[in-house]
Design a protein around this motif. Sequence first.
Motif, mmCIF file in Angstrom:
data_model
loop_
_atom_site.group_PDB
_atom_site.id
_atom_site.type_symbol
_atom_site.label_atom_id
_atom_site.label_comp_id
_atom_site.label_asym_id
_atom_site.label_seq_id
_atom_site.Cartn_x
_atom_site.Cartn_y
_atom_site.Cartn_z
ATOM 1 N N ARG A 168 0.842 -1.192 0.000
ATOM 2 C CA ARG A 168 0.000 0.000 0.000
ATOM 3 C C ARG A 168 0.879 1.244 0.000
ATOM 4 O O ARG A 168 2.047 1.191 0.374
ATOM 5 N N THR A 169 0.314 2.325 -0.445
ATOM 6 C CA THR A 169 1.023 3.597 -0.471
ATOM 7 C C THR A 169 0.417 4.521 0.578
ATOM 8 O O THR A 169 -0.799 4.681 0.642
ATOM 9 N N LYS A 170 1.265 5.105 1.393
ATOM 10 C CA LYS A 170 0.809 6.000 2.443
ATOM 11 C C LYS A 170 1.260 7.423 2.144
ATOM 12 O O LYS A 170 2.399 7.649 1.738
ATOM 13 N N THR A 171 0.363 8.382 2.328
ATOM 14 C CA THR A 171 0.706 9.783 2.126
ATOM 15 C C THR A 171 1.222 10.374 3.432
ATOM 16 O O THR A 171 0.543 10.317 4.454
ATOM 17 N N VAL A 172 2.427 10.912 3.393
ATOM 18 C CA VAL A 172 3.027 11.563 4.555
ATOM 19 C C VAL A 172 3.390 12.982 4.141
ATOM 20 O O VAL A 172 4.153 13.172 3.201
ATOM 21 N N GLU A 173 2.859 13.965 4.839
ATOM 22 C CA GLU A 173 3.091 15.353 4.464
ATOM 23 C C GLU A 173 4.332 15.912 5.155
ATOM 24 O O GLU A 173 4.828 15.357 6.142
ATOM 25 N N GLY A 174 4.832 17.001 4.618
ATOM 26 C CA GLY A 174 6.024 17.615 5.186
ATOM 27 C C GLY A 174 6.281 18.973 4.578
ATOM 28 O O GLY A 174 5.367 19.629 4.091
ATOM 29 N N THR A 175 7.530 19.373 4.596
ATOM 30 C CA THR A 175 7.935 20.651 4.024
ATOM 31 C C THR A 175 9.365 20.526 3.531
ATOM 32 O O THR A 175 10.038 19.513 3.796
ATOM 33 N N SER A 176 9.839 21.522 2.787
ATOM 34 C CA SER A 176 11.218 21.539 2.309
ATOM 35 C C SER A 176 11.957 22.715 2.906
ATOM 36 O O SER A 176 11.409 23.823 2.994
#
Length: 307
Positions: A6-14
């Motif tokens: 499965r693919t999991k969405t993990v948010e973040g920033t640069s």
Amino acid sequence: MRAIRRTKTVEGTSIPGIIHNGGSYFYINLDVYEDGMVNCWELTDLKGLSGKINSGWLTPAVPSGKQLSIHGLGAYTVESAKWTYNAASYYQHIQETVSLLNPDHTNIYEISGREQEQSEARRIAHSPSSTEFYVNSEMFYQTTEGKSVHLFMKNSGAVYLVDVVIYKDGKVAVYNLPADAEYTLEELDALVADKTFFTTMDTPVTVHILQLGEVTLGEALYSADAQEKLKELHNLYKQLNGEQTAHEACRAAYYAYLENPGEYYREQLRIKYELVPEHERMYLGDMDTKDWDYQRILYHPEETREV
């Protein structure tokens, strides 16, 4: 055993960072995720990141006299600089960024010994591409994706190294300024024309790299043309909207010429080739051939191709 995944969405920033590899320095967008994972040309957890910084692979500074390469923009000599962080404080800065994304530090990921052993045995270097987006509606959490390029920008009497992001709906956002800015593509065209956005410098210029420091950049080893970067942004906009890009049109013209090697098809190839941003023409072929066969056809038609 049947295999699934499965693919999991993990948010973040640069945030800005610098890779020191083989004696060369490369400016990067250091992708920091809410689960504590960080991508510095390799996805690693915070423990592994500490090792990357201590080894000098990831660094917050470039020594004076060295070249700083900025992907798609150019390579410039660092004449002098006032860097914000040392190795220890830079690691703390990244930890604080994770805390801003995830104040409770829930579900912080740590790479297990077994996972590390599997990656080494399979020779896998995890370096996922991040997807840029903005939230256009909190209702059902609807988002709009984008793609970015690096540019220099004059802003309030100073010069900044910025990320310019073009989104699928045509919105243009500029990050790594004291305050983010928004434009339309048409406004961006005018700002490149009046040199608010630029790529080259005739004399040393002090550039603010937000969160890293101030650096005086001098002689360029090479640099992209600002108008060509603008063409790149327009092509990214087409790509986001599923339209044929200049690269795709050029490759189609190339194969048409190979099937029908006449002057009409060669001229069509020339037109399409010149629409591809100059600094991206090397990507028309593979890592070995680059755009050499395109150049042969257009500029040295008397030469034959080896097959």
